[in-house]
Design a protein around this motif. Structure first.
Motif, PDB file in Angstrom:
ATOM      1  N   GLY A   8       0.826  -1.203   0.000  1.00  0.00           N
ATOM      2  CA  GLY A   8       0.000   0.000   0.000  1.00  0.00           C
ATOM      3  C   GLY A   8       0.859   1.251   0.000  1.00  0.00           C
ATOM      4  O   GLY A   8       1.831   1.354   0.769  1.00  0.00           O
ATOM      5  N   SER A   9       0.509   2.185  -0.879  1.00  0.00           N
ATOM      6  CA  SER A   9       1.316   3.414  -1.018  1.00  0.00           C
ATOM      7  C   SER A   9       0.558   4.642  -0.551  1.00  0.00           C
ATOM      8  O   SER A   9       0.761   5.738  -1.069  1.00  0.00           O
ATOM      9  CB  SER A   9       1.725   3.603  -2.473  1.00  0.00           C
ATOM     10  N   GLU A  31       1.716  -1.444  -4.646  1.00  0.00           N
ATOM     11  CA  GLU A  31       0.441  -0.712  -4.684  1.00  0.00           C
ATOM     12  C   GLU A  31      -0.456  -1.348  -5.739  1.00  0.00           C
ATOM     13  O   GLU A  31      -0.056  -1.508  -6.878  1.00  0.00           O
ATOM     14  CB  GLU A  31       0.699   0.773  -4.999  1.00  0.00           C
ATOM     15  N   GLY A  37      -0.641   6.667  -3.814  1.00  0.00           N
ATOM     16  CA  GLY A  37      -1.163   7.637  -2.856  1.00  0.00           C
ATOM     17  C   GLY A  37      -2.435   7.277  -2.131  1.00  0.00           C
ATOM     18  O   GLY A  37      -2.799   7.954  -1.174  1.00  0.00           O
ATOM     19  N   GLY A  38      -3.167   6.249  -2.562  1.00  0.00           N
ATOM     20  CA  GLY A  38      -4.400   5.902  -1.871  1.00  0.00           C
ATOM     21  C   GLY A  38      -5.321   7.095  -1.774  1.00  0.00           C
ATOM     22  O   GLY A  38      -5.598   7.762  -2.776  1.00  0.00           O
ATOM     23  N   SER A  57      -8.038  16.597   1.061  1.00  0.00           N
ATOM     24  CA  SER A  57      -7.841  17.844   0.325  1.00  0.00           C
ATOM     25  C   SER A  57      -7.325  18.991   1.191  1.00  0.00           C
ATOM     26  O   SER A  57      -6.667  19.890   0.692  1.00  0.00           O
ATOM     27  CB  SER A  57      -9.175  18.253  -0.324  1.00  0.00           C
ATOM     28  N   ALA A  58      -7.639  18.987   2.475  1.00  0.00           N
ATOM     29  CA  ALA A  58      -7.182  20.060   3.381  1.00  0.00           C
ATOM     30  C   ALA A  58      -6.302  19.403   4.451  1.00  0.00           C
ATOM     31  O   ALA A  58      -6.660  18.349   4.977  1.00  0.00           O
ATOM     32  CB  ALA A  58      -8.366  20.756   4.026  1.00  0.00           C
ATOM     33  N   PHE A  59      -5.191  20.052   4.803  1.00  0.00           N
ATOM     34  CA  PHE A  59      -4.160  19.314   5.525  1.00  0.00           C
ATOM     35  C   PHE A  59      -3.681  19.949   6.823  1.00  0.00           C
ATOM     36  O   PHE A  59      -2.476  20.201   6.990  1.00  0.00           O
ATOM     37  CB  PHE A  59      -2.980  19.055   4.573  1.00  0.00           C
ATOM     38  N   VAL A 241      -1.712  -7.272  -3.724  1.00  0.00           N
ATOM     39  CA  VAL A 241      -1.184  -8.397  -2.952  1.00  0.00           C
ATOM     40  C   VAL A 241      -2.362  -9.196  -2.397  1.00  0.00           C
ATOM     41  O   VAL A 241      -3.174  -8.672  -1.629  1.00  0.00           O
ATOM     42  CB  VAL A 241      -0.264  -7.896  -1.811  1.00  0.00           C
ATOM     43  N   ASP A 256      -0.158  -1.376   4.783  1.00  0.00           N
ATOM     44  CA  ASP A 256      -0.913  -0.109   4.824  1.00  0.00           C
ATOM     45  C   ASP A 256      -2.326  -0.433   4.335  1.00  0.00           C
ATOM     46  O   ASP A 256      -2.791   0.074   3.320  1.00  0.00           O
ATOM     47  CB  ASP A 256      -0.215   0.914   3.910  1.00  0.00           C
ATOM     48  N   THR A 257      -2.965  -1.339   5.054  1.00  0.00           N
ATOM     49  CA  THR A 257      -4.253  -1.886   4.609  1.00  0.00           C
ATOM     50  C   THR A 257      -5.250  -1.846   5.760  1.00  0.00           C
ATOM     51  O   THR A 257      -4.891  -1.521   6.885  1.00  0.00           O
ATOM     52  CB  THR A 257      -4.096  -3.359   4.186  1.00  0.00           C
ATOM     53  N   THR A 261      -8.103  -6.761   5.400  1.00  0.00           N
ATOM     54  CA  THR A 261      -7.164  -7.180   4.353  1.00  0.00           C
ATOM     55  C   THR A 261      -5.942  -7.839   4.974  1.00  0.00           C
ATOM     56  O   THR A 261      -5.449  -8.862   4.475  1.00  0.00           O
ATOM     57  CB  THR A 261      -6.738  -5.966   3.493  1.00  0.00           C
ATOM     58  N   LEU A 409     -11.157   1.873   2.410  1.00  0.00           N
ATOM     59  CA  LEU A 409     -12.342   2.661   2.781  1.00  0.00           C
ATOM     60  C   LEU A 409     -13.523   1.706   2.983  1.00  0.00           C
ATOM     61  O   LEU A 409     -14.487   1.691   2.215  1.00  0.00           O
ATOM     62  CB  LEU A 409     -12.638   3.702   1.703  1.00  0.00           C
ATOM     63  N   SER A 444      -1.430   1.281   8.665  1.00  0.00           N
ATOM     64  CA  SER A 444      -2.429   2.161   8.049  1.00  0.00           C
ATOM     65  C   SER A 444      -3.119   3.001   9.116  1.00  0.00           C
ATOM     66  O   SER A 444      -2.815   2.908  10.315  1.00  0.00           O
ATOM     67  CB  SER A 444      -3.475   1.319   7.322  1.00  0.00           C
ATOM     68  N   SER A 445      -4.118   3.780   8.685  1.00  0.00           N
ATOM     69  CA  SER A 445      -4.862   4.618   9.636  1.00  0.00           C
ATOM     70  C   SER A 445      -5.742   3.785  10.565  1.00  0.00           C
ATOM     71  O   SER A 445      -6.420   4.348  11.417  1.00  0.00           O
ATOM     72  CB  SER A 445      -5.694   5.658   8.889  1.00  0.00           C
ATOM     73  N   VAL A 453      -4.073  12.690   6.834  1.00  0.00           N
ATOM     74  CA  VAL A 453      -2.797  12.595   6.123  1.00  0.00           C
ATOM     75  C   VAL A 453      -1.735  13.252   6.990  1.00  0.00           C
ATOM     76  O   VAL A 453      -1.638  14.487   7.055  1.00  0.00           O
ATOM     77  CB  VAL A 453      -2.907  13.264   4.736  1.00  0.00           C
TER      78      VAL A 453
HETATM   79  C1  LIG Z   1     -13.104  11.371   0.617  1.00  0.00           C
HETATM   80  C2  LIG Z   1     -12.005  11.521   1.639  1.00  0.00           C
HETATM   81  C3  LIG Z   1     -11.687  12.770   2.132  1.00  0.00           C
HETATM   82  C4  LIG Z   1     -10.677  12.936   3.070  1.00  0.00           C
HETATM   83  N1  LIG Z   1     -10.330  14.186   3.481  1.00  0.00           N
HETATM   84  C5  LIG Z   1      -9.233  14.361   4.254  1.00  0.00           C
HETATM   85  C6  LIG Z   1      -8.689  15.653   4.441  1.00  0.00           C
HETATM   86  O1  LIG Z   1      -9.170  16.644   3.877  1.00  0.00           O
HETATM   87  N2  LIG Z   1      -7.563  15.755   5.217  1.00  0.00           N
HETATM   88  C7  LIG Z   1      -6.950  14.671   5.786  1.00  0.00           C
HETATM   89  O2  LIG Z   1      -5.928  14.826   6.465  1.00  0.00           O
HETATM   90  N3  LIG Z   1      -7.449  13.425   5.593  1.00  0.00           N
HETATM   91  C8  LIG Z   1      -8.550  13.236   4.834  1.00  0.00           C
HETATM   92  N4  LIG Z   1      -9.004  11.982   4.548  1.00  0.00           N
HETATM   93  C9  LIG Z   1      -8.398  10.826   5.248  1.00  0.00           C
HETATM   94  C10 LIG Z   1      -7.045  10.439   4.666  1.00  0.00           C
HETATM   95  O3  LIG Z   1      -7.064  10.497   3.266  1.00  0.00           O
HETATM   96  C11 LIG Z   1      -6.684   9.034   5.134  1.00  0.00           C
HETATM   97  O4  LIG Z   1      -6.782   8.968   6.542  1.00  0.00           O
HETATM   98  C12 LIG Z   1      -5.263   8.660   4.710  1.00  0.00           C
HETATM   99  O5  LIG Z   1      -5.123   8.682   3.312  1.00  0.00           O
HETATM  100  C13 LIG Z   1      -4.931   7.271   5.247  1.00  0.00           C
HETATM  101  O6  LIG Z   1      -3.675   6.913   4.752  1.00  0.00           O
HETATM  102  P1  LIG Z   1      -3.241   5.383   4.703  1.00  0.00           P
HETATM  103  O7  LIG Z   1      -1.865   5.365   4.166  1.00  0.00           O
HETATM  104  O8  LIG Z   1      -3.506   4.759   6.013  1.00  0.00           O
HETATM  105  O9  LIG Z   1      -4.260   4.666   3.672  1.00  0.00           O
HETATM  106  P2  LIG Z   1      -4.752   5.011   2.218  1.00  0.00           P
HETATM  107  O10 LIG Z   1      -4.507   6.422   1.876  1.00  0.00           O
HETATM  108  O11 LIG Z   1      -6.144   4.510   2.137  1.00  0.00           O
HETATM  109  O12 LIG Z   1      -3.811   4.116   1.275  1.00  0.00           O
HETATM  110  C14 LIG Z   1      -3.849   2.716   1.325  1.00  0.00           C
HETATM  111  C15 LIG Z   1      -3.269   2.195   0.033  1.00  0.00           C
HETATM  112  O13 LIG Z   1      -3.082   0.782   0.128  1.00  0.00           O
HETATM  113  C16 LIG Z   1      -3.452   0.188  -1.107  1.00  0.00           C
HETATM  114  N5  LIG Z   1      -3.803  -1.209  -0.857  1.00  0.00           N
HETATM  115  C17 LIG Z   1      -4.770  -1.666  -0.021  1.00  0.00           C
HETATM  116  N6  LIG Z   1      -4.809  -3.023  -0.068  1.00  0.00           N
HETATM  117  C18 LIG Z   1      -3.830  -3.409  -0.935  1.00  0.00           C
HETATM  118  C19 LIG Z   1      -3.364  -4.689  -1.384  1.00  0.00           C
HETATM  119  N7  LIG Z   1      -3.920  -5.834  -0.977  1.00  0.00           N
HETATM  120  N8  LIG Z   1      -2.335  -4.724  -2.268  1.00  0.00           N
HETATM  121  C20 LIG Z   1      -1.746  -3.577  -2.701  1.00  0.00           C
HETATM  122  N9  LIG Z   1      -2.160  -2.339  -2.307  1.00  0.00           N
HETATM  123  C21 LIG Z   1      -3.181  -2.268  -1.436  1.00  0.00           C
HETATM  124  C22 LIG Z   1      -4.630   1.020  -1.557  1.00  0.00           C
HETATM  125  O14 LIG Z   1      -4.861   0.885  -2.948  1.00  0.00           O
HETATM  126  C23 LIG Z   1      -4.181   2.434  -1.166  1.00  0.00           C
HETATM  127  O15 LIG Z   1      -3.449   3.034  -2.206  1.00  0.00           O
HETATM  128  C24 LIG Z   1      -9.989  11.786   3.575  1.00  0.00           C
HETATM  129  C25 LIG Z   1     -10.299  10.523   3.071  1.00  0.00           C
HETATM  130  C26 LIG Z   1     -11.284  10.375   2.097  1.00  0.00           C
HETATM  131  C27 LIG Z   1     -11.583   9.012   1.533  1.00  0.00           C
END
Ligand SMILES: Cc1cc2nc3c(=O)[nH]c(=O)nc-3n(C[C@H](O)[C@H](O)[C@H](O)COP(=O)(O)OP(=O)(O)OC[C@H]3O[C@@H](n4cnc5c(N)ncnc54)[C@H](O)[C@@H]3O)c2cc1C
Length: 471
Positions: A8-9, A31, A37-38, A57-59, A241, A256-257, A261, A409, A444-445, A453
């Motif tokens: 996960g990226s 990824e 970037g997810g 979008s806002a950070f 994966v 990062d799942t 998963t 999500l 992950s989160s 983010v």
């Molecule tokens: C609509 C929306 C609006 C948001 N607004 C904000 C905001 O304004 N400000 C803010 O700070 N946060 C916001 N967030 C929350 C923030 O985007 C997330 O909390 C953050 O991106 C989490 O990061 P992460 O790395 O944990 O997971 P993610 O960003 O979800 O990335 C996980 C990655 O893992 C990959 N992955 C998963 N399973 C597999 C697998 N089996 N094999 C390979 N790859 C895999 C996915 O494809 C994805 O690219 C928002 C989220 C959403 C959906």
């Protein structure tokens, strides 16, 4: 031993990868999507030339992140753009209250008493901001390095957002401003601890701001990825994966799942009791999201809304609390609380000359299939009459469409798991980042400190693994 796979990226996967690469590990990131970037990525999903943030979008948390601050992200293309106001909150009398970049600038927007109360409450927190942030953006249970700063934040945080706002402020303007910030918690505003996110986000507004990233959130991801590559990391796109056995052998593996998963792809590498713990993890409400391509800026009635990056659309504290309570009861409120970001007010690269972009979402029950476009747009038009007339094109996403795009999500849950007291303490289990396999970590989160983010989940997960190896 000195190799690591990261699945996960998203910002947390890339952050874990960077910590590991900096520690001398050979790191490979896998990824599933063709795009990095997810939920921190950008795409042209309405019309050519309109660049929409697909997730975040806002950070405020990105700007506050001690880990991001430690990286040379500006050298890799990241530029934070600060709108005139971090956020604005319109009200039915045609006015709006704005969260201002400094505490002093709040003066005159609230009643005299609430102005004084706002300053009395936030000034000590802002004074302790740099001690506070590392304490808060990590596991809840830890030995505090700055106990006084943490207590200043932690004690009022125990209250519900509704109780705290009602005890501090007597007028609807300050209460509404605080309620909008607290509603980011995706907790009922009557729930204990629902004030914590509100306090943190409002304080961030007065210190680091709520910037957008120039050219879109993809710039954050691209800066992280570019830096990772300069320190030896390798990126593999379009590789879903399905099982840990699919990956080349590595000393450490980070997921990062979602916890679901992790359980699926790790299978028998995890003990039955740990797998049962993962299955007990709960997801919170989902979101219904709309991306708009606009002919011109949103015609907000209240001037402060025209210069703010984020708009909290939902009226008074009572109204926001009631609409969020409906969602937690499994229903769809008629007038939902809408979170709206309009990055093009400060970033002209988002759309062709003179045009604009914005997104808005409202909370819905997890897995909801209902189309909330009309309800969201009616809420925006309530404070911006004529809004529908400036819409050139829109793209909408139900919870299922969001999950199909990014499996983290789950049911449309953008926080990586329900934000309740249990899951603040155990996220996803008491082991936090570790699993029952000493070489396998979740980053992950769905681990502390949760959604947003900031990269701090990935940072702490990788640091935990490194500390255990060195012990
Ligand atoms: C609509 C929306 C609006 C948001 N607004 C904000 C905001 O304004 N400000 C803010 O700070 N946060 C916001 N967030 C929350 C923030 O985007 C997330 O909390 C953050 O991106 C989490 O990061 P992460 O790395 O944990 O997971 P993610 O960003 O979800 O990335 C996980 C990655 O893992 C990959 N992955 C998963 N399973 C597999 C697998 N089996 N094999 C390979 N790859 C895999 C996915 O494809 C994805 O690219 C928002 C989220 C959403 C959906």
């Amino acid at each position: 031993m000195h190799s690591a796979n990261v699945i996960g990226s998203g910002p947390n996967g890339l952050s874990a990868a960077i910590v590991l690469a900096r520690a001398g590990f050979s790191v490979r990131v896998y990824e599933r999507s063709a795009q990095l970037g997810g939920a921190c990525s950008t795409g042209e999903v309405t019309l050519p030339g309109f660049h929409h943030d697909l997730g975040a979008s806002a950070f405020p948390m990105g700007a506050a992140s001690p880990f991001f601050a430690s990286l040379p992200l500006a050298e890799h293309g990241l530029l934070w753009l600060h709108p005139q106001f971090p956020l604005a909150h319109p009200l039915d009398d045609g006015s709006a209250v704005a969260l201002t970049p400094t505490l002093a600038a709040m003066s005159g927007q609230l009643t005299r008493d609430d102005d004084a109360a706002w300053t009395r409450f936030f000034a000590p927190l802002l004074g302790a901001w740099h001690e506070l942030v590392p304490e808060v953006l990590g596991p809840v249970i830890h030995v505090p390095r700055h106990p006084i700063a943490l207590a200043r934040f932690g004690l009022p945080s125990l209250l519900s957002a509704k109780a705290l706002a009602s005890s501090l402020f007597s007028d609807c303007r300050a209460r509404a401003l605080f309620a909008g910030c607290a509603a980011h918690s995706v907790m009922p505003l009557e729930a204990p601890l629902s004030s914590a996110i509100g306090i943190l986000l409002a304080a961030a507004g007065h210190t680091v701001g709520w910037p957008v990233a120039r050219s879109g959130s993809q710039a954050i991801t691209d800066a992280l990825a570019s830096y990772l590559q300069t320190i030896g990391g390798h990126l593999h796109l379009g590789e879903q994966v399905e099982s840990l056995g699919d990956l080349p052998h590595a000393g450490l593996t980070f997921c990062d799942t979602s916890p679901g998963t992790l359980e699926r792809i790790a299978g028998q590498r995890l003990t039955p009791s740990y797998r049962a713990g993962l299955r007990r993890f709960q997801h919170g409400p989902g979101v219904f999201k709309v991306d708009w391509a606009l002919t011109e800026p949103i015609p907000w009635t209240a001037e402060p809304c025209r210069g703010a990056g984020t708009i909290h659309v939902g009226g008074t504290l009572e109204e926001i609390a009631a609409s969020e309570a409906e969602v937690f009861a499994g229903r769809h409120p008629e007038r939902p609380f809408v979170l709206l970001v309009q990055p093009s007010v400060v970033d002209p690269t988002r759309a062709p000359a003179g045009r604009h972009t914005a997104w808005g979402y409202c909370h819905v029950p997890n897995g909801s299939t209902l189309d909330r476009t009309a309800a969201i747009e009616a809420q925006v038009a309530r404070f911006a009459p004529g809004f529908q007339d400036v819409i050139l094109a829109r793209r909408t996403q139900t919870t299922a469409e969001l999950e199909a795009w990014n499996p983290n999500l789950v049911g449309g849950d953008l926080s990586g798991g329900a934000m309740n007291v249990r899951q603040l303490l155990m996220r996803p289990t008491l082991r936090d980042y570790g699993t029952s396999d000493p070489w396998l970590y979740l980053c992950s989160s769905s681990t502390p400190p949760g959604g947003g983010v900031h990269g701090m989940c990935g940072f702490h997960a990788a640091r935990t693994a490194l500390a255990r190896i060195r012990a």
